[in-house]
Design an enzyme around this catalytic site. Structure first.
Site, mmCIF file in Angstrom:
data_model
loop_
_atom_site.group_PDB
_atom_site.id
_atom_site.type_symbol
_atom_site.label_atom_id
_atom_site.label_comp_id
_atom_site.label_asym_id
_atom_site.label_seq_id
_atom_site.Cartn_x
_atom_site.Cartn_y
_atom_site.Cartn_z
ATOM 1 N N TYR A 294 -4.495 0.245 -8.329
ATOM 2 C CA TYR A 294 -3.101 0.570 -8.002
ATOM 3 C C TYR A 294 -2.605 -0.308 -6.858
ATOM 4 O O TYR A 294 -1.575 -0.988 -6.973
ATOM 5 C CB TYR A 294 -2.977 2.042 -7.630
ATOM 6 N N THR B 112 3.741 -0.246 -1.675
ATOM 7 C CA THR B 112 2.957 0.894 -1.202
ATOM 8 C C THR B 112 2.083 0.523 -0.011
ATOM 9 O O THR B 112 1.643 -0.628 0.122
ATOM 10 C CB THR B 112 2.048 1.415 -2.333
#
Length: 328
Positions: free
Chosen positions: A141, A117
């Protein structure tokens, strides 16, 4: 020889499984269906409902199907949730990935492609951002994904396994043929939420901050069509099979759109307006996050086919309409 797609019943995983199958690959899917859907897995060689941390199950899948490559999507992806429940993210995204990688090494898997990501960059100092930028993830995350990148780098240095870690920017849209799309009811993606609002499923949509140093005051993001992203995984697999060295690469188009531009595109696609409300900035939202995709374009046999905001939105809206159909 087959390709194992973990999380292959989810949004990006299901699109990638379709792309792999259309390229002639034998696809095996492993998904616990916590956020995925069994109907999204279309004609795989096999579908296993289970956890990537189930060592016996993973060992059996690798041996039974002679798994040559793993494309790993399974994990948790909601940034605010990761802040509220960090241990969930370090379990699902880091600890379980470590177990999966270990079983891949033990089973002789040659190639590993990881769903990473752009959140690993945190608040980038420059935009567009390339892979050499300082990595300062701002959430559990982002950190949980970066830790898995580090694990893959260390493992590939001492074992016969090459890897690609693809850092996604903002994924949107749906399969142009209407087979799969973003189906999670409470998904937080801007384009999905805007489409649902335009269809009357939500009473309004909020803009979080309109005083950023951008052309219209709203945040700018790089939106990539999910089918182009799926094709990037297939291309990464081909690259590794040909002997390409392990790779970490951005997945984006290299240009961005503001929140207001996205909402305008949804209005054009829907043919009518919808209620938009202004809200304060969210903590930690950068003004602009746009990828520099030069590396992936120069390294992989990959050329985006849907680099058009109106096309992305049209496909997303068509999918939302399909989800409203009876018996879906």
């Amino acid at each position: 020889m087959s390709v194992l797609v973990t999380g292959g019943a989810g949004y990006i995983g299901s699109h990638t499984a379709l792309d792999l199958a259309s390229s002639g690959e034998k696809v095996v899917v492993l998904d616990n269906l916590s956020t995925g859907f069994d109907w999204a897995v279309q004609e795989p060689e096999a579908l296993y409902i289970g956890d990537i941390a189930d060592e016996a199950l993973v060992d059996r899948i690798i041996a039974t199907h002679e798994i040559e490559a793993v494309i790993h999507f399974a994990g948790s992806i909601i940034v605010p949730e990761s802040v509220a429940d960090p241990l969930k993210y370090y379990l699902n995204n880091t600890a379980k990935s470590r177990t999966l990688i270990e079983r891949c090494v033990a089973g002789g898997v040659k190639h590993f492609i990881f769903s990473s990501t752009a959140a690993v960059y945190g608040m980038p100092e420059q935009s567009p951002v390339d892979e050499s930028a300082v990595l300062r993830p701002m959430s559990p995350y982002g950190r949980s994904k970066l830790m898995t990148e580090w694990m893959l780098s260390d493992v590939a240095a001492v074992h016969d396994m090459s890897y690609a870690a693809l850092r996604y920017f903002n994924v949107a849209g749906a399969d142009p043929k209407g087979r799969v799309g973003q189906s999670t009811a409470n998904a937080t993606h801007l384009i999905k939420v805007a489409c649902q609002t335009a269809l009357g499923q939500r009473p309004h949509i909020e803009i979080f901050g309109d005083d950023y140093p951008t052309t219209d005051g709203t945040c700018i993001r790089d939106y990539i069509h999910v089918s182009d992203l799926a094709a990037a995984h297939t291309a990464a697999l081909g690259y590794l099979r040909k002997g390409g060295s392990s790779l970490v690469a951005n997945c984006g188009y290299g240009h961005g759109f503001s929140v207001l531009e996205v909402l305008d595109a949804v209005e054009r696609a829907a043919g009518h307006g919808y209620e938009i409300r202004r809200a304060p900035r969210r903590l930690g939202d950068p003004a602009s996050v746009v990828s520099n995709p030069a590396l992936i374009k120069s390294t992989l046999d990959w050329k985006p086919a849907f680099d058009d905001l109106d096309v992305i939105v049209a496909h997303a809206l068509a999918w939302e309409k399909r989800l409203l159909e009876p018996n879906r």
